[in-house]
Scaffold this active site. Structure first.
Site, short mmCIF file in Angstrom:
data_model
loop_
_atom_site.label_atom_id
_atom_site.label_comp_id
_atom_site.label_asym_id
_atom_site.label_seq_id
_atom_site.Cartn_x
_atom_site.Cartn_y
_atom_site.Cartn_z
N SER A 173 70.76 -72.74 -79.43
CA SER A 173 71.65 -72.70 -80.60
C SER A 173 72.05 -71.26 -80.86
CB SER A 173 70.96 -73.27 -81.83
OG SER A 173 71.77 -73.10 -82.99
N TYR A 205 64.03 -73.38 -87.68
CA TYR A 205 64.92 -73.88 -86.62
C TYR A 205 65.39 -72.72 -85.74
CZ TYR A 205 68.89 -76.09 -84.32
OH TYR A 205 69.77 -76.57 -83.37
#
Length: 267
Positions: A129, A142
């Site tokens: 990501s 995250y």
């Protein structure tokens, strides 16, 4: 000869889009899901696999090898989100996300590497990501899982290159998927000192996903990587500002970059 690809987390979102696109390009596609029976009319075959359960990982890989004799490409896509102030997020929930996004991806790589080494070729694409390049408020855990996977990929790709195996990272920005529905959300507590800022940021995160790019962009990027003989270490797929944010972090002083993020997230 058609390439055989295994895509973890292939039942929806980016994984499903990648599988459909590669199927159109002539690949033999296998996807994985914890509950494949919930997708009876899926466009490609789904195999039961839970990345936090090593036994299911091995069974799934053995099934593909039994059917096809090889695995040419692994797309390590399975993952989950987590949001919340770090102070108020249960540590066990943080561990759960690391088990899926980080250790789960590693376990799938470990299980597929012996077959690829025997073949003397193979490609592993780890879906990370753009959030993994920076610590984002209320998404710090995250970001940490994805940043950790980026670093591990840098290491393991050097370890296996001599066997003819290539490993790379693809970091997407915000895409229009159902990831928000699968996140662990720390509740917005009524008496929390973070109540106002966390709620505002939750709304902002969901808006970003809802207005995100078409997952087909990721599918095209991953297909392009499968067609190159020398994959790069890192790829980023997203809009200009998402990719430019990584450049800014490299060139700006830390405190100035932090101010930009805080202004963006209204902190």
């Amino acid at each position: 000869m058609s390439k055989v690809v295994l895509i973890t987390g292939g039942s929806s979102g980016i994984g499903k889009s990648v599988g459909e696109f590669l199927l159109q390009k002539g690949f033999i596609v296998y996807g994985t899901s914890r509950n494949p029976q919930n997708n009876p009319n899926h466009p490609f075959q789904l195999i039961a696999l839970d990345v936090t359960n090593v036994e299911t990982i091995q069974k799934a890989i053995d099934k593909v090898i039994s059917n096809e004799g090889r695995i040419d490409v692994l797309v390590n896509n399975a993952g989950m989100g987590i949001t919340g102030p770090i102070e108020e997020t249960p540590t066990q929930e943080m561990r759960n996300v690391f088990e899926t996004n980080f250790f789960g991806a590693i376990e799938v790589m470990k299980a597929v590497l012996p077959q690829m080494r025997q073949q003397k070729r193979g490609l592993i694409i780890n879906v990370t990501s753009i959030a993994g390049y920076m610590g984002l408020p209320f998404r710090g855990i995250y970001s940490a899982t994805k940043g950790a996977l980026e670093i591990v990929t840098e290491a393991i790709r050097m370890e296996v290159k001599g066997f003819g195996i290539h490993i790379t990272n693809v970091a997407p920005g915000d895409f229009a998927t159902n990831i928000a529905s699968g996140r662990y959300h720390t509740p917005v507590f009524e008496n929390s000192p973070y109540k106002k800022t966390y709620q505002e940021n939750l709304d902002l995160m969901n808006a970003h996903v809802d207005s995100g790019s078409d997952p087909l962009e990721m599918a095209k990027a991953i297909y392009k990587i499968t067609q190159t003989s020398k994959p790069k270490v890192h790829y980023k797929v997203g809009n200009f500002m998402q990719k430019f944010s990584i450049v800014l972090k490299k060139i700006l002083p830390d405190t100035i970059y932090e101010k930009l993020l805080m202004n963006h997230y209204k902190l």
